[in-house]
Design an enzyme around this catalytic site. Structure first.
Site, PDB file in Angstrom:
ATOM      1  N   HIS A 138       3.784  25.879  51.475  1.00  0.00           N
ATOM      2  CA  HIS A 138       3.625  27.187  52.107  1.00  0.00           C
ATOM      3  C   HIS A 138       2.751  28.037  51.185  1.00  0.00           C
ATOM      4  O   HIS A 138       2.382  29.159  51.472  1.00  0.00           O
ATOM      5  CB  HIS A 138       4.987  27.836  52.381  1.00  0.00           C
ATOM      6  CG  HIS A 138       4.904  29.020  53.294  1.00  0.00           C
ATOM      7  ND1 HIS A 138       4.882  30.312  52.834  1.00  0.00           N
ATOM      8  CD2 HIS A 138       4.815  29.102  54.641  1.00  0.00           C
ATOM      9  CE1 HIS A 138       4.786  31.139  53.868  1.00  0.00           C
ATOM     10  NE2 HIS A 138       4.743  30.435  54.967  1.00  0.00           N
ATOM     11  N   HIS A 142       0.954  39.851  56.330  1.00  0.00           N
ATOM     12  CA  HIS A 142       1.296  38.616  55.609  1.00  0.00           C
ATOM     13  C   HIS A 142       1.511  38.825  54.128  1.00  0.00           C
ATOM     14  O   HIS A 142       2.048  37.931  53.453  1.00  0.00           O
ATOM     15  CB  HIS A 142       0.157  37.601  55.780  1.00  0.00           C
ATOM     16  CG  HIS A 142       0.193  36.910  57.096  1.00  0.00           C
ATOM     17  ND1 HIS A 142      -0.930  36.405  57.693  1.00  0.00           N
ATOM     18  CD2 HIS A 142       1.224  36.641  57.928  1.00  0.00           C
ATOM     19  CE1 HIS A 142      -0.589  35.856  58.851  1.00  0.00           C
ATOM     20  NE2 HIS A 142       0.706  35.995  59.010  1.00  0.00           N
TER      21      HIS A 142
HETATM   22  C1  K7D Z   1       3.097  31.339  64.148  1.00  0.00           C
HETATM   23  C2  K7D Z   1       3.400  33.994  64.748  1.00  0.00           C
HETATM   24  C3  K7D Z   1       5.295  30.422  62.246  1.00  0.00           C
HETATM   25  C4  K7D Z   1       5.768  30.301  59.894  1.00  0.00           C
HETATM   26  C5  K7D Z   1       3.885  33.763  56.763  1.00  0.00           C
HETATM   27  C6  K7D Z   1       4.031  33.151  58.137  1.00  0.00           C
HETATM   28  C7  K7D Z   1       3.440  33.708  59.241  1.00  0.00           C
HETATM   29  C8  K7D Z   1       4.328  32.069  60.753  1.00  0.00           C
HETATM   30  C9  K7D Z   1       4.492  31.538  62.076  1.00  0.00           C
HETATM   31  C10 K7D Z   1       3.851  32.125  63.293  1.00  0.00           C
HETATM   32  C11 K7D Z   1       2.511  31.856  65.286  1.00  0.00           C
HETATM   33  C12 K7D Z   1       2.661  33.185  65.592  1.00  0.00           C
HETATM   34  C13 K7D Z   1       3.984  33.463  63.625  1.00  0.00           C
HETATM   35  C14 K7D Z   1       5.908  29.812  61.181  1.00  0.00           C
HETATM   36  C15 K7D Z   1       4.967  31.439  59.672  1.00  0.00           C
HETATM   37  C16 K7D Z   1       4.811  31.971  58.323  1.00  0.00           C
HETATM   38  N1  K7D Z   1       3.563  33.184  60.492  1.00  0.00           N
HETATM   39  O1  K7D Z   1       3.320  34.823  56.656  1.00  0.00           O
HETATM   40  O2  K7D Z   1       4.358  33.250  55.779  1.00  0.00           O
HETATM   41  O3  K7D Z   1       5.364  31.413  57.365  1.00  0.00           O
END
Ligand code: K7D
Length: 611
Positions: A497, A269
Site C-alpha cells: 500500500h 489521500h
Molecule cells: C476505490 C474509492 C479502495 C482502498 C487510500 C485509498 C483510497 C481506496 C479504494 C477506493 C475506488 C473508489 C475508493 C480500496 C483504497 C485506499 N481509495 O487513500 O489509501 O487505500
C-alpha cells in the site's frame, strides 16, 4: 489514489474539458463487494459483507454513489479484522482451517437482515457451482507456505516496547507486519510505536488521512494520552461525513476538519500526523489509512521527522527553516486548505525549529494552476525539485525509472497521452542536463499471483482497486509491469500500500533520488496538463517526501543489499522490494479487483468472486 473506478468512466480527453460537474457517463459497473468465498464454509460471511455495503442508501449523485460505495466497501473489507481485536475475543491462535479468517468475522450490520437476504439472492457471476468448487479447492488446497500461525493476531513481540533501533539517516521506515519472520520487522514501526511516549509526551495531534476507524485509532494512542485533542482532516462529504462524525460520538476529544474538494473525483489521500509534544513537535508522512487492516499485513512506508524543538520566544518568521525549505513548504501546504481549524497548528509550526529536515516536501492540492503556480503541486513540483537538486549522471539514459503503487487511474488510449509524455518527462528529469533520455521505465504493481500467494491472500486485492473498466482501456500500460513479489520468501509477501518512485543505476546499486508518497499512478494524484500545457489540473490531496543525495551530503544513495534484519550501521537506502524488478511473464496479469479469481485458492484456501 483510487479514482480508477471513476476514471474508467470519463473520456480520455476529460482533463481538457470542463467536465467537472458531469457525472461519469456509461457507468454500468460497480466496484466489487466484499466477495471472497471461504471455500471451507457457507458463504454467510460474504452475505454479511455484501449486506453491509448495500445496506446504505446511495448518495444523491451517481458518481459519488459509486465512489463512496467502493470506499465504504473498502473500509468494510479492511475493518473486518478489527473484530479480532475486540477485548472479548482476546488474543487467540487460529487453525488455518477453523474458519476464523477475516472474512468470517462479525458484521457491523447484523441487523440488516432484509438487506442480507436481498443481496444473497443477487446474481453472482461464478464460473462453477460453489459446492463443487468447495470440494475441489479443499482437496487441492496447498499447505500454507507461511506456517499455521500466519494470520494470528499480532504476536507478543509486535508491540514490544523499548526504543526501536532506528535508521536516523533517512528516517524512512516500514510498518511491522504480522506473520513474517521477525527479522523483517526489525527497524519497522507499528502505529503504537509512532504514538509511543518514547517519541514525545503528547499534548495534541492532527491526523490527515483518507479512511478512518476512529475507535481503533483512539486505542492506538497510549492510555495516558488517549484523551488529548485529536483533529481529523478528511475529505468526506454528506452521508460519508455524517458516518465519520458518528464514529467519534464516544470520543469528545476528537474533532474534524473537512478538506474542500471542489473538483470532481478528487479525494483527500494525504496521510500525515502532526504530533505536538511537551518537548517539541514532530511530523510523520506515511501511506497507511487509519484502519487496522492497513497496519497488519500490508507493506506501508513512512518518513518520520526528527523532534523539532521549540524556537526561542521572539524568533523571526523565517527562523527554523531547513536547507530543503521544508518549513516554508509544509506551512504552504497547510495554508492551502484554507481551514480555520488548522490555524493554531500553522502558528505552532512557525514556533518550531525544523532546520534539521533533509527531505523535500512534494504535495498535491486540488486546483487548476497557471504561471508560476503550476510548479507548486503534483508532478511539476517534483520536476522542479529534480531539476534544481538532483545531479546528472554519466550514461543517464540507462538509469531506470522505477514507480511502485497500489492503484492505477485512467491514462488514456496510448502512452503518449500522459505517461510517456508529461509524467515520464518529470521522472527522467535529473538536474539541469538538457538531454531528453528515454530510459527504461519499470512499473511495480502486484500480479494476480502476487496477491493470491500473499499473506492476506485475495482480500489484499480489496486495497488494490484497479478496475476492469480502466484496465481494458489501457492494455498498452501492462507491458511496463513488474512483479511486487520477486522473492517468494521475503517481506514482499505483504502486498504494497506503499507508493515509491525512484531513479536507479543500470546495475541497480545506486539511487539518484527516492520518493515516498501517497500518490498512486494517476492523473488525479499527480496532475495533468491542459490548455496547450499552460495549465495543470490536480484533483486530489497527496503528500510525500523526496530524498536527493545532495541534501544528505552524498554523491549518490547506495541501495542497501539485504535490508533485513535492519542494521543501524548501514548507510544504504532500504528499498522495500527486490531489485532488479522482475518483468511479468506472458501468463502474469495485473491484479484487477472486480473480476473473479476462482481457479486457484489463495493462502487461506479462498477464491475471489466479485458480485
Ligand atoms: C476505490 C474509492 C479502495 C482502498 C487510500 C485509498 C483510497 C481506496 C479504494 C477506493 C475506488 C473508489 C475508493 C480500496 C483504497 C485506499 N481509495 O487513500 O489509501 O487505500
Amino acid at each position: 489514489m483510487s479514482q480508477d473506478s471513476q476514471h474508467g468512466k470519463w473520456s480520455v480527453s476529460s482533463s481538457e474539458d470542463d467536465d467537472d460537474e458531469l457525472p461519469p457517463s456509461g457507468t454500468t459497473s460497480k466496484p466489487p463487494q466484499a466477495t471472497h468465498s471461504k471455500n471451507t464454509s457457507s458463504s454467510a460471511s460474504n452475505t454479511e459483507s455484501i449486506a453491509a455495503s448495500a445496506g446504505v442508501k446511495p448518495e444523491p449523485e451517481p458518481s459519488l454513489a459509486v465512489g463512496s460505495e467502493a470506499r465504504r466497501q473498502a473500509a468494510r473489507n479492511q475493518s473486518n479484522p478489527v473484530k479480532f481485536e475486540s477485548p472479548a475475543a482476546g488474543k487467540r491462535k487460529v487453525e488455518a482451517s477453523d474458519g476464523a479468517g477475516w472474512a468470517l468475522s462479525d458484521s457491523d450490520d447484523e441487523d440488516d437482515d432484509a438487506e442480507k437476504k436481498k443481496m444473497s439472492n443477487a446474481p453472482v457471476r461464478k464460473p462453477a457451482s460453489p459446492k463443487r468448487k468447495k470440494a475441489n479447492v479443499e482437496k487441492e488446497r496447498p499447505p500454507s507456505p507461511h506456517g499455521r500461525l500466519y494470520y494470528i493476531d499480532e504476536p507478543d513481540d509486535f508491540f514490544e516496547s523499548g526504543v526501536p533501533r532506528l535508521d536516523d539517516t533517512f528516517r524512512f521506515y516500514l510498518n511491522k507486519v504480522t506473520g513474517l519472520d521477525r527479522k523483517y520487522n526489525s527497524g519497522a514501526l507499528h502505529i503504537r510505536d509512532i504514538l509511543s511516549p518514547l517519541f514525545g509526551t503528547l499534548k495534541g495531534s492532527v491526523q490527515f488521512n483518507y479512511c478512518f476507524d476512529i475507535a481503533w485509532m483512539v486505542e492506538q494512542y497510549p492510555a495516558d494520552f488517549r484523551d488529548r485533542p485529536v483533529l481529523i482532516v478528511h475529505g468526506d462529504k454528506r452521508e460519508a461525513k455524517a458516518r465519520l462524525v458518528q464514529q467519534a460520538q464516544p470520543f469528545p476529544h476528537v474533532r474534524f476538519c473537512q478538506a474542500k474538494l471542489d473538483i470532481a473525483f478528487g479525494t483527500h489521500h494525504t496521510k500525515m500526523m502532526l504530533l505536538w509534544y511537551e518537548e517539541g513537535f514532530r511530523v510523520v508522512i506515511l501511506t497507511s489509512n487509519l484502519i487496522r487492516a492497513d497496519w497488519y499485513q500490508k507493506t506501508q512506508g513512512m518518513w518520520m521527522s526528527p523532534l523539532f524543538p521549540r524556537l526561542p520566544q521572539g524568533s523571526s518568521d523565517t527562523s527554523g527553516e531547513s536547507p530543503t525549505f521544508f518549513k516554508r513548504d509544509l506551512l504552504e501546504y497547510l495554508a492551502s486548505y484554507r481551514a480555520p481549524e488548522l490555524e493554531e497548528w500553522i502558528q505552532r509550526i512557525r514556533e518550531h525549529d525544523l532546520s534539521h529536515t533533509r527531505v523535500y516536501l512534494v504535495g498535491s492540492i486540488p486546483g487548476r494552476y497557471v504561471g508560476p503556480d503550476m510548479e507548486r503541486w503534483g508532478h511539476l513540483r517534483l520536476r522542479k525539485l529534480l531539476y534544481e537538486h538532483a545531479r546528472p549522471v554519466p550514461g543517464e539514459d540507462r538509469w531506470a525509472v522505477v514507480g511502485q503503487f497500489s492503484s492505477i487511474g485512467s491514462m488514456g488510449a496510448d502512452k503518449s497521452k500522459w505517461l510517456a509524455g508529461e509524467f515520464q518527462r518529470t521522472l527522467t528529469t535529473l538536474g539541469k542536463s538538457s538531454l531528453r533520455p528515454d530510459p527504461p521505465v519499470h512499473l511495480l504493481y502486484p500480479s494476480v499471483e502476487d496477491v493470491r500467494t500473499s499473506l492476506e491472500g485475495y482480500p489484499a486485492g480489496g486495497s488494490l482497486p484497479y478496475s476492469i473498466q480502466t484496465a481494458q482501456k489501457q492494455l498498452w500500460l501492462h507491458s511496463y509491469f513488474h512483479r511486487w513479489q520477486a522473492d517468494a520468501t521475503g517481506r514482499t509477501h505483504a502486498m504494497p500500500h506503499i507508493k515509491t518512485y525512484m531513479r536507479v543505476s543500470p546495475d541497480f546499486t545506486e539511487l539518484a533520488w527516492f520518493l515516498i508518497t501517497s500518490a498512486n499512478l494517476s492523473k488525479a494524484a499527480w496532475g495533468a496538463l491542459e490548455k496547450n500545457n499552460t495549465q495543470v489540473m490536480v484533483r486530489s490531496y497527496e503528500l510525500g517526501v523526496l530524498y536527493v543525495p545532495s541534501a544528505f551530503d552524498m554523491k549518490m544513495f547506495t541501495v542497501q543489499k539485504n535490508p533485513f534484519p535492519f542494521s543501524s550501521s548501514s548507510s544504504g537506502f532500504p528499498v522495500p522490494f527486490d531489485l532488479p524488478p522482475t518483468c511479468y511473464s506472458p501468463k502474469d496479469q495485473p491484479w484487477i479487483w472486480n473480476i473473479p479469481y476462482s481457479q486457484a485458492p489463495d493462502t487461506h484456501g479462498n477464491v475471489w468472486v466479485p458480485s
